[in-house]
Design an enzyme around this catalytic site. Structure first.
Site: not given
Ligand SMILES: [Zn+2]
Length: 306
Positions: A50, A283, A2-3
């Site tokens: 976040k 990432r 979740p950003e």
């Protein structure tokens, strides 16, 4: 993960409960003592980057005693838990209606979520073929009759939310100058974009998308890119994130340009590569090697001669 926009949506899910009192608490978490929440009033909510912060507390009466709540300081297990304004620390002069609150910080990891008045159901069977519903980390029931459920999140008490609006990509006070300064370092831009002390709220999806929109190769060093390119990248970061939040609030799905795509919008083969700091988390990064040319030192800083 979740950003920023997703966490803001989570925050809006909790909004209807502000002002209500906790009547029942459950969940599998061992990170907080559930009884700490019992009887507390849900007073406020904020999002920084976040992280979602929910304030719980009570109100002090003239004698400096908390009204009708559990006021124990229950040996907090988290290392950064330092409470302020605890009832025991208040002086008798404390005026009526002085709020006594502490903040519960939620971080949603890769798959965390918040629901109101409904539990999450299994979407598929596990390896044994059993359909097992996800286990809530925390369920909070309120005196209005509703409840909030938190899944796959970490939580910890803290004295106050981390307020640094100049580095929050979704805040009007977001400091583009500071962002430009950070991006100008001799470091791959895709790594700087994930630096939460500068681009709080930016996550992997936003990173991939804005690099593609700005036609910047993720491994280009910020120090060799023209300033105009970096400014464009920052503008995309701000507008893309704001647009995503708007869409989310309207329940519209986000349209990806490059993230998890096989081909870019111009039909080129997309490269997928794990990129990160030497000793940090790598990432997955999607980019088009044709639309997003890798700029090397001396390539782009020379202005074209006419
Ligand atoms: Zn392309």
């Amino acid at each position: 993960m979740p950003e920023g926009p997703t966490v803001r949506k989570f925050c809006s899910v909790t909004s209807p409960f502000v002002g209500q009192r906790v009547t029942k608490v459950g969940g599998s978490t061992k990170q907080i003592l559930l009884q700490d929440l019992m009887g507390q009033q849900f007073q406020d909510h904020q999002v920084h980057g976040k992280n979602l912060y929910l304030a719980f507390g009570c109100r002090m009466n003239k004698q400096g005693k908390a009204d009708n709540v559990n006021t124990q300081d229950n040996g907090k297990s988290e290392e950064d838990c330092s409470l302020i304004n605890e009832p025991s620390q208040s002086t008798p002069e404390t005026s009526e209606e002085t709020p006594v609150r502490k903040w519960l910080r939620f971080h949603f990891g890769l798959y965390g979520s918040v629901r109101a008045n409904e539990l999450s159901r299994a979407k598929s069977g596990n390896k044994k073929g059993d359909w097992k519903d996800p286990t809530p980390r925390l369920i909070v029931h309120f005196d209005g009759g509703g409840f909030l459920v938190f899944y796959n999140c970490r939580m910890t008490w803290c004295s106050c939310p981390f307020v640094e609006p100049t580095s929050d990509i979704l805040c009007p006070e977001f400091d583009k100058e500071k962002a430009l300064c950070a991006l100008s370092h001799p470091r791959p831009v895709c790594i700087t974009l994930m630096d939460q002390s500068v681009f709080s709220g930016v996550g992997n999806i936003i990173k991939n998308e804005i690099l593609y929109l700005a036609r910047v190769h993720p491994l280009s060093l910020g120090s060799v890119l023209p300033v105009e390119t970096l400014v464009t990248l920052i503008d995309y970061a701000v507008t893309f994130t704001a647009d995503w939040l708007n869409d989310k609030m309207k329940r519209k799905a986000l349209h990806y340009h490059i993230y998890m795509k096989e081909q870019c919008e111009n039909g080129h083969q997309v490269v997928k590569e794990a990129i990160g700091p030497t000793y940090g988390l790598k990432r997955l990064t999607w980019y088009c090697p044709i639309c997003q040319k890798l700029v090397k030192s001396g390539d782009a800083v020379q202005p074209a001669l006419e």
